[in-house]
Design a protein around this motif. Structure first.
Motif, mmCIF file in Angstrom:
data_model
loop_
_atom_site.group_PDB
_atom_site.id
_atom_site.type_symbol
_atom_site.label_atom_id
_atom_site.label_comp_id
_atom_site.label_asym_id
_atom_site.label_seq_id
_atom_site.Cartn_x
_atom_site.Cartn_y
_atom_site.Cartn_z
ATOM 1 N N ALA A 73 -29.610 -16.266 15.504
ATOM 2 C CA ALA A 73 -28.918 -14.972 15.529
ATOM 3 C C ALA A 73 -27.603 -15.072 14.765
ATOM 4 N N ASP A 74 -27.190 -13.972 14.186
ATOM 5 C CA ASP A 74 -25.933 -13.939 13.437
ATOM 6 C C ASP A 74 -24.781 -13.404 14.273
ATOM 7 N N ASP A 75 -25.105 -12.634 15.308
ATOM 8 C CA ASP A 75 -24.069 -12.066 16.163
ATOM 9 C C ASP A 75 -24.691 -11.728 17.513
ATOM 10 N N TYR A 76 -23.843 -11.475 18.505
ATOM 11 C CA TYR A 76 -24.310 -11.251 19.880
ATOM 12 C C TYR A 76 -23.415 -10.199 20.511
ATOM 13 N N LEU A 77 -24.043 -9.229 21.199
ATOM 14 C CA LEU A 77 -23.276 -8.172 21.855
ATOM 15 C C LEU A 77 -23.846 -7.931 23.239
ATOM 16 N N ARG A 134 -40.470 -18.258 9.566
ATOM 17 C CA ARG A 134 -41.105 -17.678 8.376
ATOM 18 C C ARG A 134 -40.091 -17.484 7.245
ATOM 19 N N HIS A 135 -38.905 -18.045 7.405
ATOM 20 C CA HIS A 135 -37.842 -17.978 6.390
ATOM 21 C C HIS A 135 -37.366 -16.548 6.141
ATOM 22 N N ASN A 136 -37.444 -15.716 7.172
ATOM 23 C CA ASN A 136 -36.886 -14.385 7.113
ATOM 24 C C ASN A 136 -35.410 -14.487 7.501
ATOM 25 N N ALA A 137 -34.530 -14.259 6.531
ATOM 26 C CA ALA A 137 -33.093 -14.467 6.751
ATOM 27 C C ALA A 137 -32.343 -13.177 7.064
ATOM 28 N N THR A 138 -33.050 -12.102 7.399
ATOM 29 C CA THR A 138 -32.392 -10.837 7.725
ATOM 30 C C THR A 138 -31.387 -11.041 8.856
ATOM 31 N N PRO A 139 -30.136 -10.622 8.695
ATOM 32 C CA PRO A 139 -29.137 -10.790 9.753
ATOM 33 C C PRO A 139 -29.572 -10.095 11.049
ATOM 34 N N VAL A 140 -29.355 -10.771 12.185
ATOM 35 C CA VAL A 140 -29.798 -10.255 13.485
ATOM 36 C C VAL A 140 -28.627 -10.166 14.456
ATOM 37 N N LEU A 141 -28.482 -8.986 15.070
ATOM 38 C CA LEU A 141 -27.520 -8.784 16.155
ATOM 39 C C LEU A 141 -28.305 -8.740 17.452
ATOM 40 N N LEU A 142 -28.066 -9.709 18.340
ATOM 41 C CA LEU A 142 -28.758 -9.766 19.624
ATOM 42 C C LEU A 142 -28.038 -8.913 20.665
ATOM 43 N N LEU A 143 -28.834 -8.240 21.497
ATOM 44 C CA LEU A 143 -28.295 -7.476 22.623
ATOM 45 C C LEU A 143 -28.870 -8.038 23.915
ATOM 46 N N SER A 144 -28.049 -8.099 24.970
ATOM 47 C CA SER A 144 -28.551 -8.554 26.261
ATOM 48 C C SER A 144 -27.714 -7.956 27.382
ATOM 49 N N VAL A 204 -19.719 -0.754 23.532
ATOM 50 C CA VAL A 204 -19.135 0.451 22.936
ATOM 51 C C VAL A 204 -19.873 0.688 21.623
ATOM 52 N N ILE A 205 -20.428 1.878 21.443
ATOM 53 C CA ILE A 205 -21.282 2.139 20.288
ATOM 54 C C ILE A 205 -20.537 1.938 18.975
ATOM 55 N N ALA A 206 -19.229 2.232 18.949
ATOM 56 C CA ALA A 206 -18.466 2.054 17.711
ATOM 57 C C ALA A 206 -18.428 0.581 17.312
ATOM 58 N N GLU A 207 -18.380 -0.306 18.319
ATOM 59 C CA GLU A 207 -18.385 -1.736 18.011
ATOM 60 C C GLU A 207 -19.742 -2.168 17.472
ATOM 61 N N ARG A 222 -42.083 -7.942 9.420
ATOM 62 C CA ARG A 222 -42.909 -8.625 8.414
ATOM 63 C C ARG A 222 -43.292 -7.705 7.272
ATOM 64 N N LEU A 223 -43.392 -6.398 7.539
ATOM 65 C CA LEU A 223 -43.881 -5.458 6.533
ATOM 66 C C LEU A 223 -42.788 -4.820 5.695
ATOM 67 N N THR A 224 -41.573 -4.728 6.250
ATOM 68 C CA THR A 224 -40.508 -3.978 5.583
ATOM 69 C C THR A 224 -39.251 -4.828 5.427
ATOM 70 N N PRO A 225 -38.635 -4.810 4.257
ATOM 71 C CA PRO A 225 -37.362 -5.531 4.088
ATOM 72 C C PRO A 225 -36.203 -4.730 4.693
ATOM 73 N N PHE A 226 -35.600 -5.261 5.749
ATOM 74 C CA PHE A 226 -34.469 -4.598 6.395
ATOM 75 C C PHE A 226 -33.163 -5.282 6.002
ATOM 76 N N ASP A 227 -32.071 -4.531 6.124
ATOM 77 C CA ASP A 227 -30.752 -5.097 5.844
ATOM 78 C C ASP A 227 -30.159 -5.771 7.072
ATOM 79 N N ALA A 228 -30.592 -5.352 8.253
ATOM 80 C CA ALA A 228 -30.131 -5.972 9.502
ATOM 81 C C ALA A 228 -31.084 -5.558 10.618
ATOM 82 N N ILE A 229 -31.116 -6.368 11.683
ATOM 83 C CA ILE A 229 -31.959 -6.090 12.843
ATOM 84 C C ILE A 229 -31.104 -6.124 14.100
ATOM 85 N N VAL A 230 -31.210 -5.073 14.918
ATOM 86 C CA VAL A 230 -30.582 -5.038 16.240
ATOM 87 C C VAL A 230 -31.693 -5.368 17.230
ATOM 88 N N LEU A 231 -31.557 -6.488 17.928
ATOM 89 C CA LEU A 231 -32.671 -7.030 18.707
ATOM 90 C C LEU A 231 -32.280 -7.282 20.160
#
Length: 224
Positions: free
Chosen positions: A95-99, A69-79, A104-107, A41-50
């Motif tokens: 979410a925009d992507d899922y891993l 809240r209409h925050n459209a920052t791209p999100v990569l989900l991890l599980s 593999v860290i390179a991916e 909420r406080l900082t504009p990020f280019d992407a979020i790894v969640l």
């Protein structure tokens, strides 16, 4: 690119941070959903790894709140589980992507880079405060049509302040976002760089854009 990593496993979070920093990203790390919510909420990020499994507010709840809240920052989900139903639920939540873990860290780095490029399409390429402009693509800075030469650190400092226009930025926040420090080095590092930046963008102009809030920090605003 500034990336937010929300991961409660500290070793995993540190591993991700180091890999992304090695690729030139600026990385903020939170270990709980509540802290991740506050940071997003406080900082504009280019992407979020969640990560999905988090203490307190879980990853899917955090994701839904961001989208509400209409925050459209791209999100990569991890599980760590990786069930199809969970993946579908995450994508449906915005979410925009899922891993799945283990990964593999390179991916992960490649996916974050792709998400960052996607997110940049929706962000303004040129930031403006009064007659000061910063082109985030060419990295050119001008005031009143005159070019301003900045060092790399001065550019990062100015971009952070302009993206936070109207909001007071404390010294610790500046150290974290511009220098990637999670501690106070006990020096006047921020103040010296603010002084140099102010000389370049405000000197010779009647209207000042970079203001000091005594005892708190600094704020960028177009004030008469």
């Amino acid at each position: 690119m500034r990336i937010l990593v929300v991961e409660d496993e500290k070793k995993t979070a540190s591993f991700i941070r180091k890999a992304l920093q090695a690729e030139g990203f600026a990385v903020d790390v939170c270990h709980s959903g509540d802290d991740g919510w506050a940071a997003a909420r406080l900082t504009p990020f280019d992407a979020i790894v969640l990560d999905i499994m988090l203490p307190g507010r879980d990853g899917l709840s955090l994701l839904r709140q961001l989208r509400e809240r209409h925050n459209a920052t791209p999100v990569l989900l991890l599980s760590a589980r990786g069930e199809v139903d969970e993946r579908v639920e995450g994508l449906n939540a915005g979410a925009d992507d899922y891993l799945p873990k283990p990964f593999v860290i390179a991916e992960l780095v490649a996916r974050v880079r792709a998400l960052g490029r996607r997110g940049s399409d929706s962000k303004p390429a040129i930031l403006r405060v009064g007659d000061l402009s910063l082109d985030t693509v060419s990295r050119q800075v001008e005031r009143g049509g005159a070019a301003i030469e900045l060092t790399t650190r001065e550019y990062r400092l100015l971009e952070f302040l302009m993206r936070s226009v109207g909001r007071i930025c404390g010294r610790m926040a500046i150290l974290e976002k511009v220098w990637d420090y999670d501690f106070d080095p006990g020096s006047n590092l921020v103040d010296v760089n603010i002084m140099r930046l102010r000389e370049k963008i405000d000197q010779g102009h009647a209207r000042k854009l970079l203001h000091t809030v005594r005892g708190i920090g600094y704020v960028m605003k177009d004030a008469t």
